[in-house]
Design a protein around this motif. Structure first.
Motif, PDB file in Angstrom:
ATOM      1  N   ARG A 282     -47.808  -0.186   7.369  1.00  0.00           N
ATOM      2  CA  ARG A 282     -46.964   0.958   7.702  1.00  0.00           C
ATOM      3  C   ARG A 282     -46.953   1.995   6.583  1.00  0.00           C
ATOM      4  N   ASN A 283     -46.897   3.236   7.010  1.00  0.00           N
ATOM      5  CA  ASN A 283     -46.735   4.379   6.100  1.00  0.00           C
ATOM      6  C   ASN A 283     -47.812   4.411   5.010  1.00  0.00           C
ATOM      7  N   ILE A 284     -49.050   4.454   5.442  1.00  0.00           N
ATOM      8  CA  ILE A 284     -50.175   4.520   4.517  1.00  0.00           C
ATOM      9  C   ILE A 284     -50.175   5.869   3.790  1.00  0.00           C
ATOM     10  N   ASP A 285     -50.408   5.814   2.506  1.00  0.00           N
ATOM     11  CA  ASP A 285     -50.460   7.021   1.689  1.00  0.00           C
ATOM     12  C   ASP A 285     -51.591   7.927   2.189  1.00  0.00           C
ATOM     13  N   LYS A 286     -51.286   9.177   2.456  1.00  0.00           N
ATOM     14  CA  LYS A 286     -52.281  10.118   2.981  1.00  0.00           C
ATOM     15  C   LYS A 286     -53.420  10.366   1.990  1.00  0.00           C
ATOM     16  N   LYS A 287     -53.153  10.233   0.702  1.00  0.00           N
ATOM     17  CA  LYS A 287     -54.217  10.408  -0.293  1.00  0.00           C
ATOM     18  C   LYS A 287     -55.279   9.322  -0.143  1.00  0.00           C
ATOM     19  N   ILE A 288     -54.839   8.113   0.197  1.00  0.00           N
ATOM     20  CA  ILE A 288     -55.784   7.017   0.405  1.00  0.00           C
ATOM     21  C   ILE A 288     -56.640   7.291   1.642  1.00  0.00           C
TER      22      ILE A 288
END
Length: 294
Positions: A282-288
């Motif tokens: 859940r809520n994966i970092d957009k930078k990744i």
């Protein structure tokens, strides 16, 4: 009725045309709607059957590999709305699914390979032994060896049914595992306006590669396993990346339509821990995500 194939025809406009046909001919609730075709026809027919007169009888006769091993089972039906993939839909099971493997002999090779992306997905997401079996038997599968194809389709159907029984409406984070790669696949299909430059399974192949790269960052999914998956996708001549450039803001725009989303601008993704095991993050970092795509 004859409905052309292609995602662009899995639409509200097409559904209305079918409703008008049913209404004009005064078909009653006892009608049996039969979906003879691939995933698009099955999705469209199932959706229409679920809401015409609050539900009619419905039979699936899937003719593509993708529909035989995945979309014809489980009761999920949907149509695309404007630029959003599968936005309008229902859970409604067919009364009967009839799978005839002879239909696969009629498929263009590209359609067959597209279906293999979904088969490989099963292996990555939940069944290591099945993944290894595909690795060992890819030549027989490519040649449509009867015994190998029967085993492939039967095992995929069994896995799909087991998951659906445990989690029929995706409330328990079990069925969602079958969506590995689909968040990115649906974004790519939506960006392309469902123009068939890329088949669904091909988009899933690209989406799985992106997901593996994210898993490598998030949970150290091994480089060795990434190599194995990519090698297997290549054996079936499946794409690993999308040839057109999609701006990152467009990816984010389409991912906000994803049904796994639980909050505003929150991106949830199914990622493998290792081949054969995956979970919902859940809520994966957009930078990744950006790093994995570009």
């Amino acid at each position: 009725m004859i409905i052309p194939d292609g995602e662009q025809n899995k639409s509200l406009k097409t559904a209305v045309r079918v409703f008008e046909f049913l209404k004009k001919n005064k078909y009653s609730k006892s009608i049996v709607l039969v979906a003879l075709g691939g995933g698009v026809i099955g999705d469209l027919t199932g959706f229409i059957s679920s809401i015409y007169l609050r539900g009619t009888h419905f039979v699936q006769i899937p003719t593509s590999l993708l529909s035989q091993i995945d979309s014809s089972m489980g009761g999920k039906n949907a149509i695309n709305y404007e630029d959003a993939k599968n936005m309008i839909g229902s859970f409604y099971h067919p009364d009967l699914v009839i799978i005839n493997l002879d239909f696969l002999e009629t498929l263009p090779i590209r359609h067959f390979r597209s279906g293999m992306a979904e088969a490989i997905k099963y292996g990555i997401a939940m069944n290591y032994d099945f993944f290894c079996w595909i690795e060992d038997n890819y030549e027989k599968i490519s040649l449509l060896d009867e015994e190998s194809i029967r085993h492939l389709v039967l095992l995929c159907c069994k896995m799909k049914c087991e998951v659906v029984v445990q989690d029929p409406k995706e409330y328990r984070n079990k069925r969602v595992l079958l969506n590995l790669g689909h968040t990115f696949a649906h974004s790519i299909e939506s960006f392309s306006k469902f123009n068939e430059s890329l088949y669904h399974g091909e988009a899933v192949s690209i989406g799985m590669v992106i997901s593996l790269k994210i898993a490598n960052i998030v949970n150290r999914f091994s480089e060795r396993d990434i190599f194995r998956v990519i090698s297997l996708l290549k054996r079936f001549d499946l794409p690993l990346s999308y040839q057109r450039h999609i701006p990152f803001e467009d990816y984010l725009y389409f991912m906000n339509y994803d049904k796994k989303r639980t909050g505003q601008d929150q991106i949830n993704l199914v990622l493998p821990l290792k081949i054969g095991t995956s979970i919902l993050y859940r809520n994966i970092d957009k930078k990744i995500i950006y790093h994995a795509i570009y």
